[in-house]
Design a protein around this motif. Structure first.
Motif, PDB file in Angstrom:
ATOM      1  N   ARG B  88      25.331   0.334  20.347  1.00 10.05           N
ATOM      2  CA  ARG B  88      24.030   0.416  21.105  1.00 10.05           C
ATOM      3  C   ARG B  88      23.772  -0.521  22.613  1.00 10.05           C
ATOM      4  N   ARG B  91      26.129   1.788  24.809  1.00  9.56           N
ATOM      5  CA  ARG B  91      25.474   3.066  25.152  1.00  9.56           C
ATOM      6  C   ARG B  91      24.474   2.849  26.351  1.00  9.56           C
ATOM      7  N   GLY B  92      24.875   3.633  27.592  1.00  8.42           N
ATOM      8  CA  GLY B  92      24.112   3.417  28.479  1.00  8.42           C
ATOM      9  C   GLY B  92      24.362   2.278  29.392  1.00  8.42           C
ATOM     10  N   GLN B 115      11.163   6.685  32.224  1.00  6.95           N
ATOM     11  CA  GLN B 115      12.272   7.250  31.567  1.00  6.95           C
ATOM     12  C   GLN B 115      13.579   6.407  32.360  1.00  6.95           C
ATOM     13  N   LEU B 116      13.341   6.149  33.524  1.00  2.29           N
ATOM     14  CA  LEU B 116      14.535   5.287  34.069  1.00  2.29           C
ATOM     15  C   LEU B 116      14.332   3.787  34.120  1.00  2.29           C
ATOM     16  N   GLU B 118      12.865   2.266  31.551  1.00  6.28           N
ATOM     17  CA  GLU B 118      13.128   1.795  29.965  1.00  6.28           C
ATOM     18  C   GLU B 118      14.730   1.454  29.877  1.00  6.28           C
ATOM     19  N   MET B 119      15.515   2.222  30.597  1.00  5.12           N
ATOM     20  CA  MET B 119      16.950   2.346  30.258  1.00  5.12           C
ATOM     21  C   MET B 119      17.282   1.047  31.030  1.00  5.12           C
ATOM     22  N   CYS B 122      16.387  -2.171  29.345  1.00  4.47           N
ATOM     23  CA  CYS B 122      16.918  -2.183  28.144  1.00  4.47           C
ATOM     24  C   CYS B 122      18.327  -2.857  28.210  1.00  4.47           C
ATOM     25  N   HIS B 123      18.921  -2.823  29.321  1.00  2.00           N
ATOM     26  CA  HIS B 123      20.267  -3.559  29.601  1.00  2.00           C
ATOM     27  C   HIS B 123      20.259  -4.565  30.534  1.00  2.00           C
ATOM     28  N   MET B 170      20.003   7.933  36.319  1.00  2.00           N
ATOM     29  CA  MET B 170      19.571   7.056  35.223  1.00  2.00           C
ATOM     30  C   MET B 170      20.968   6.796  34.537  1.00  2.00           C
TER      31      MET B 170
END
Ligand code: ATP
Ligand code: MG
Lengths: 280, 342
Positions: B88, B91-92, B115-116, B118-119, B122-123, B170
């Protein structure tokens, strides 16, 4: 109306004339409508109290019972449905699908009476009926104790029915491309399910839940009778038995209003849940 | 062939799907590698296993799919053996993906901004506001200057081309080292296709990401790729650098694909389609998987399965006819292959 057979005929006639019962039905209906425009629903045949007052008193308890049951049912159905879908074809899924089948098929009066017998009579955990202890404190906890059993009975049936919709809706959404995108972004599965999947899965469920509300009111007729809950359902039975037509007319009106307003609510909820829908 | 220089190495990968009764292999014996910054094109007919290959790398095969054999080494880590949590975090961040269908790849009930952001969040450790500013910067980079308005918009109001740009923004937002693009332009009309490819080219130059470009459009491959892998029925049938492949395609299937490209200068020559259809993954023919449609098929092709063998340098072909005709292999290449156990 039940009438003492010894009542003199003249008096009966006078009474009928006074109540307008000798008019043609159509005329009676228009009179009723005219009164309605002024906010009048007439008077009960049996208690002579205004129909609005009587129904008003009973509406609160029914709405309380119905909404508590709906919330309770959904609080079970949504998480269980999600988990069932996410863990499709596992033991958990099979057990929950089985339980939901039982939940839907068990007759409410049977479950209600069974629970009264076990929980109230045998173990004295909860009262057998009513909305609060007569002459008791009538505080929050007392009322809550009285609500547990009827809410459970109504809610369990809702949960049983809705679990299947939530599960099916979720399974559809789980196949969607945007879920694969969400996963490919490295988001935590909890976030993917609750943020990305659930909102989409709930859109079709809104209708199903809204359709439940009129059914819930119908179902409460039985449950209110069993649990002596002083609501609309109980009033309906009483009024039918005593042929109290003004009250019955009022109850029909209330039922119609509830159905219409849930339809409106559904449409509004749709627009709130799905940005693709806009009402102009 | 120094392993250090390879960003991604796929080694004899087999991915299977449970169909309710048995596991069927969607891809088999797939091996190829990718250097940092390189673009590899993966071509083949619909259903040949291109998407399964890319989803295997991301380990996003769903409930009924799994990698049965083989290794996927990314940066020398074997992704097949990594924990879900480790994956995980890759990913991304390290490996990002864009998909074929821009219309359905964005979540319809969440805003573009959400949506942009949160990604990105996340990282990275950016705050919400910083992530938002960064997201807008990314949108501008992919040619969407009205970034500020776009942030609060839902996907359904945007065109396919705009959505694909957003997907690209994204995917590149966490500066991945590998970008998997699964038919990124197939669903778009031709002018938008060209724009998106142009955009990918310029971003590739800027970010230095390696790209795995999946397509069934050889024109796109010629435009973008350094090397090409041709897949047929779940296997790689030919691999070569893009010039070699277009100059001298060896495998009869590749030749068939080339012949089916419409050419402007092609005079009145008729477009040739490859006769027959792809065999189903449940009923693979014995021997070479292509022999049912191959005009050169000999007895050996019907009986024995050929292996992917070098026919000179990094040009590899899975075909008995080609391998038998080929001049004796240079000793070193031959030796290497036997050592690798191919
Ligand atoms: N989730 C799945 N369950 C079962 N079989 C699958 C699944 N995903 C893919 N397959 C099978 O794997 C094979 C390869 O599919 P894949 O999607 O990789 O093809 P593709 O080369 O990407 O084709 P296209 O060009 O149409 O995208 C197909 O035969 C397909 O039926
Ligand atoms: Mg595909």
């Amino acid at each position: 109306m039940f009438i003492d057979p010894n009542t003199p005929v003249e008096m009966l006639e006078m009474r009928k004339e006074l109540l307008g019962l000798n008019d043609p039905v159509i005329l009676q209906y228009f009179k009723w409508l005219l009164n309605l425009l002024q906010g009048q629903l007439g008077y009960s045949f049996s208690s002579y109290a205004p129909v609005t007052t009587i129904i008003g008193e009973r509406l609160g308890p029914t709405l309380l019972l119905a909404s508590a049951s709906l919330i309770f049912g959904l609080l079970i159905a949504i998480p269980v449905g999600i988990l069932s879908a996410v863990k499709q074809n596992t033991k958990f899924d099979y057990i929950m699908t089985g339980l939901s089948f039982i939940g839907t098929s068990i007759p409410q009066f049977f479950l209600g009476l069974g629970l009264i017998y076990i929980c109230a009579v045998q173990f004295k955990l909860f009262p057998t009926g009513g909305m609060m202890t007569l002459g008791g404190p009538g505080d929050f906890w007392d009322r809550l104790r009285h609500m547990v059993l009827p809410v459970f009975v109504l809610g369990i049936v809702i949960a049983g029915k809705k679990v299947r919709y939530v599960r099916a809706g979720m399974l559809d959404v789980l196949k969607m491309d945007y879920l694969r995108t969400a996963n490919s972004k490295g988001l935590h599965p909890f976030h993917v399910i609750n943020k990305h999947a659930l909102r989409n899965a709930l859109i079709p469920i809104i209708t199903v839940v809204a359709m439940e509300i009129p059914l819930l009111l119908g179902g409460s007729i039985l449950i209110e009778q069993i649990f002596q809950w002083p609501g609309i359902g109980q009033l309906t039975i009483q009024s039918i038995l005593s042929r109290d037509y003004p009250i019955l007319m009022g109850l029909n009106l209330v039922a119609a209003l509830i159905v219409l307003s849930t339809n409106l609510l559904t449409d509004l909820l749709y627009a709130a849940a799905d940005p693709r829908i806009q009402y102009t | 062939m120094n392993p250090i220089t390879h960003l991604l190495e796929i080694d004899r990968l087999q991915t299977v799907f449970w169909n309710g009764r048995e596991e069927v292999a969607a891809i088999e014996d797939v091996s190829f590698s990718l250097r940092a910054g390189e673009t590899i094109g993966i071509v083949g007919e619909s259903g040949c296993g291109k998407s399964v290959t890319s989803l295997s790398i991301m380990r996003l095969l769903g409930q009924n799919g799994r990698i049965r054999r083989g290794e996927i080494r990314f940066n020398s880590r074997n992704l097949v053996a990594e924990s879900e949590k480790e994956l995980r975090s890759l990913r991304g961040k390290e490996i990002a993906m864009i998909f074929q269908e821009p219309m359905t790849s964005l979540n319809p009930v969440l805003t573009i901004g959400h949506q942009l952001v949160e990604m990105i969040r996340c990282h990275t450790s950016l705050s919400r506001r910083e992530a938002k500013a960064y997201a807008m910067e990314m949108l501008k980079k992919v040619g969407l200057p009205q970034a500020k308005d776009l942030m609060s918009v839902y996907p359904h109001t945007l065109s396919g081309g705009m959505r694909q740009r957003i997907m690209i923004a994204m995917a590149l937002s966490c500066k991945p080292r590998l970008l998997i693009a699964d038919e990124p332009t197939t669903a778009l009309d031709v002018t938008i296709q060209a724009q998106i490819l142009e955009l990918m080219k310029s971003l590739r130059k800027e970010s230095g990401a390696a790209i795995m470009l999946i397509t069934h459009d050889l024109g796109v491959v010629a435009e973008m790729a350094d090397r090409v892998v041709v897949m047929y029925a779940g296997q790689i049938v030919e691999e070569a650098d893009v010039f070699t492949l277009f100059r001298e395609p060896k495998h009869p299937y590749t030749q068939g694909l080339m012949a089916s490209i419409p050419r402007v200068q092609g005079e009145n020559e008729r477009l040739r389609a490859i006769p027959g259809t792809v065999p189903s993954i449940r009923k693979m023919p014995k021997g070479c998987r292509f022999h049912t449609r191959c005009e050169w098929a000999a007895e050996r092709c019907r009986q024995e399965q050929p292996q992917l063998e070098s026919v000179g340098g990094e040009h590899q072909v899975r075909c008995w006819i080609v391998q038998e005709q080929a001049s004796p292999l240079p000793v070193s290449a031959n030796f290497q292959h036997q050592e690798a156990g191919v």
